[in-house]
Scaffold this motif. Structure first.
Motif, PDB file in Angstrom:
ATOM      1  N   ASP A  65       0.835  -1.272  -0.077  1.00 42.59           N
ATOM      2  CA  ASP A  65      -0.073  -0.096  -0.082  1.00 42.59           C
ATOM      3  C   ASP A  65       0.665   1.225  -0.017  1.00 42.59           C
ATOM      4  OD1 ASP A  65      -2.108  -1.686   0.108  1.00 42.59           O
ATOM      5  OD2 ASP A  65      -2.075  -1.650   2.433  1.00 42.59           O
ATOM      6  N   THR A  67      -8.919   2.341  -5.045  1.00 39.75           N
ATOM      7  CA  THR A  67      -8.263   1.106  -4.651  1.00 39.75           C
ATOM      8  C   THR A  67      -8.656  -0.159  -5.720  1.00 39.75           C
ATOM      9  OG1 THR A  67     -10.616   0.133  -4.159  1.00 39.75           O
ATOM     10  CG2 THR A  67      -9.603   1.482  -2.287  1.00 39.75           C
ATOM     11  N   GLY A 116      -5.235  -6.691   4.779  1.00 39.62           N
ATOM     12  CA  GLY A 116      -4.565  -5.269   5.035  1.00 39.62           C
ATOM     13  C   GLY A 116      -4.410  -5.274   6.612  1.00 39.62           C
ATOM     14  N   ARG A 135      -3.417  -9.243   8.258  1.00 42.66           N
ATOM     15  CA  ARG A 135      -2.254  -9.096   7.886  1.00 42.66           C
ATOM     16  C   ARG A 135      -1.930 -10.123   7.107  1.00 42.66           C
ATOM     17  NH1 ARG A 135      -0.658  -7.172  13.925  1.00 42.66           N
ATOM     18  NH2 ARG A 135      -2.037  -8.584  14.096  1.00 42.66           N
ATOM     19  N   TYR A 193      -4.470  -5.314   1.183  1.00 42.31           N
ATOM     20  CA  TYR A 193      -5.515  -4.583   1.335  1.00 42.31           C
ATOM     21  C   TYR A 193      -6.828  -4.591   0.613  1.00 42.31           C
ATOM     22  CZ  TYR A 193      -8.206   0.029   2.464  1.00 42.31           C
ATOM     23  OH  TYR A 193      -8.936   0.908   3.079  1.00 42.31           O
ATOM     24  N   GLU A 194      -7.843  -5.055   1.304  1.00 38.20           N
ATOM     25  CA  GLU A 194      -9.440  -4.981   0.762  1.00 38.20           C
ATOM     26  C   GLU A 194      -9.198  -6.002  -0.191  1.00 38.20           C
ATOM     27  OE1 GLU A 194     -11.140  -1.208  -0.184  1.00 38.20           O
ATOM     28  OE2 GLU A 194     -11.434  -0.948   1.919  1.00 38.20           O
ATOM     29  N   TYR A 245       4.529  -4.427   7.509  1.00 46.83           N
ATOM     30  CA  TYR A 245       3.689  -2.992   8.002  1.00 46.83           C
ATOM     31  C   TYR A 245       4.543  -2.331   9.095  1.00 46.83           C
ATOM     32  CZ  TYR A 245       0.137  -6.253   6.036  1.00 46.83           C
ATOM     33  OH  TYR A 245      -0.654  -7.039   5.487  1.00 46.83           O
TER      34      TYR A 245
END
Length: 601
Positions: free
Chosen positions: A292, A358, A493, A498, A502-503, A594
């Protein structure tokens, strides 16, 4: 020869002068403490507290200083023994064999080499009589202050404080100890204690006088404080007044002091001293994820707009910097007005402009709302608002889709964590319900979401912590293609699973993916301290998204797991690095990382 004698004489004189100017106690000082039969903890407490046993750390190096320290230590050691229940002690402090109490400060030895402290504790005493009188009806005296219990000065002090506090809680603001009698019966090793209280008259709250250097208008201070003029005096009410003022975030100092003398009508006035915080505050945030990219955020806050303790907060963020998706971000404003309603209620205005880009959808959201907030305690609040939201979206169901809503968001937050940035014990619940009424052919429905977290420490001082999180979301009413994509639910995400992009988990629509009408997320962490500042974390996350309003067994799911490291930054929370891999599901592969500040949840 004569010249050599003269040089030697001069050298000897200089040496004598130097020696004379040196401290007379340069020789190593030996200190001995003997206390036959005394508990180890008591001996250690005397060693850590007495002045002569800590002379070096206190900088005591002359005989006069050592003598003065020894004389004060008689009282210090006896008080320690009283605190532990020994009321017939014998204490001896000898300086080079001479009792310190028998030495005169006018005839101090030139040097002190050895100090011997000898303590005979005698027997421990128990309470014979243990009386506090008179006491208020609801007063609860400490259990340790009772006949047969170990007699200590601490128990006596706690009983006196409890007696006075009981009367204050009953409205007697000027209650005090009027007398105290303690008799030691050495033959029986008993201590009789009697505490006499003077309750004074029952008082009511008088006026509140605002003092100090504050720019907040007095009328606003009075509205926020809710000072209970005319009500019966209560320490809890005084505490509430201070809490309400501090809650605004406007004041650096809030000090409430009662007047020494009540008014003739039985009321008691108070002075409230206020000092303002700096009016403006600027903060920055940074979070990085492998896919991301980077997210930058900033907030600017004004704590006293229009001199009414109103808080104006402006926030902005920029996302997907260097990420796989297009750059997007948000701008938000919120104005909190603590002086508009009652002392525990406030009103607020909010506005938002956001763009989300996105892989699954692009949407531009604009919203405005006006609402009210009720604070039940420092840990529980609820708020409700009414407003409008406009969404323009491109998603799996088409491009240029427009949604127009009248929204009624409700939110309640209950926070019983021991720390907001790195909890070791407690729980947290954030519940949200939002009816939305469609305008201009937009469908009507209800959106619900809850985030529950719990923490428990398995070892002392939070060295091993178990943390769990459950997220549940649901939309009731419209069809999947009749809802703006920012209302729908995705999984994957940092905030959900994790190790998964993401999405990445949603509902397949042809070759594309849309959000679901329900969501279930489960997360678990084991946090272990390696040092005082470094911790290791193992975690597992699981997410489910469904087409119906409630998750079913046939819903698509995915999961991820990994390891993380935390570096404690003090009050800011830990610096976080998480490395995660997919465990189950086909939405992603490869390592995800992350980086951020604060725990993941």
């Amino acid at each position: 020869m004569q010249r050599i004698r003269q040089c030697s004489f001069v050298r000897n004189c200089l040496f004598g002068i130097v020696v004379a100017t040196l401290p007379t106690s340069l020789a190593a000082l030996e200190t001995v403490l003997t206390a036959p039969g005394a508990p180890k903890a008591l001996v250690e407490r005397i060693e850590d507290t007495a002045s002569v046993t800590t002379a070096e750390s206190r900088g005591l190096d002359t005989p006069l200083e050592l003598l003065s320290a020894a004389l004060s230590d008689y009282t210090t050691i006896v008080q320690i023994l009283y605190d532990e229940g020994y009321f017939s002690p014998v204490v001896s402090i000898k300086l080079d064999g001479k009792e310190a109490a028998e030495l005169s400060s006018l005839n101090v030895p030139n040097q002190i080499n050895k100090i011997v402290i000898a303590v005979k504790t005698g027997p421990t005493f128990t309470f014979g009589q243990a009386v506090v009188r008179p006491i208020a009806t609801e007063t609860v005296l400490p259990e340790d202050y009772a006949s047969g219990k170990l007699a200590t000065t601490g128990a006596i002090q706690q009983a006196a404080s409890a007696g006075v506090q009981g009367w204050r809680d009953a409205g007697h603001a000027k209650a005090e100890v009027s007398g105290q009698k303690v008799i030691a019966r050495h033959a029986q090793a008993k201590l009789d204690s009697r505490i006499d209280l003077a309750p004074g008259p029952r008082l009511s709250f008088g006026k509140m006088y605002i003092k100090g250097d504050s720019d907040v208008r007095h009328r606003s201070v009075e509205q926020i404080a809710g000072f209970p003029t005319g009500e019966v005096y209560s320490p809890q009410q005084v505490q509430k007044v201070g809490t309400r003022l501090r809650r605004t975030g406007t004041f650096n100092i809030v000090s409430i002091e009662e007047h020494d003398t009540p008014n003739p009508d039985g009321s008691l006035d108070f002075d409230v001293y206020l000092e303002d915080m700096p009016k403006r505050r600027l903060t920055f945030g940074l979070e990085v994820a492998s896919r991301d990219g980077m997210e930058l955020s900033t907030t600017w806050t004004h704590r006293n707009v229009f001199r009414r303790a109103q808080r104006l907060r402006f926030e902005a963020s920029l996302r997907n910097i260097g990420g796989a998706e297009d750059l997007d971000g948000r701008i938000g404003l919120r104005l909190d007005q603590p002086d508009r309603l009652g002392p525990d209620d406030s009103t607020f205005w909010s506005a938002l402009l956001e763009r989300r880009n996105t892989d699954n959808y692009n949407v531009t959201v604009t919203s405005m709302a006006y609402g009210a907030r009720r604070t039940f305690s420092d840990r529980l609040y609820a708020e409700a608002s009414a407003g409008f939201q406009w969404s323009d979206a491109d998603d799996a169901y088409g491009d240029g889709r427009k949604f127009r809503y009248f929204i009624l968001p409700f939110r309640s937050e209950w926070d019983e964590r021991d720390s907001k940035v790195s909890a070791a014990n407690g729980y947290y619940l954030d519940a949200r319900v939002m009816p939305f009424v469609g305008l201009s052919d937009t469908e009507t429905g209800l959106r619900m979401f809850a985030d529950a977290r719990a923490y428990t420490s398995l070892r002392t001082q939070g060295r091993l912590v178990l943390a769990g999180r459950v997220q549940i979301g649901s939309i009731v009413g419209p069809a999947l293609d009749g809802v703006t994509p920012d209302f729908l639910f995705f999984s994957g995400g940092a905030g959900t699973v994790r190790g998964q992009p993401y999405e990445s988990l949603g509902i397949p629509v042809g070759n594309e993916v849309a959000g679901g009408k329900s969501f279930l997320g489960l997360s678990g962490e084991v946090r272990g301290k390696i040092t005082e500042t470094i911790s290791l974390v193992g975690f597992y996350d699981y997410g489910v998204v469904d087409t119906s309003s409630f998750v079913s067994s046939a819903a698509e799911s995915h999961s991820g797991a990994g390891l993380g490291i935390r570096y404690d930054l003090g009050g800011f929370g830990p610096l976080r690095l998480d490395l995660a891999l997919p465990v189950q599901g086909g939405t992603g592969d490869g390592l995800q990382f992350y980086i951020g500040i604060g725990q993941a949840f």
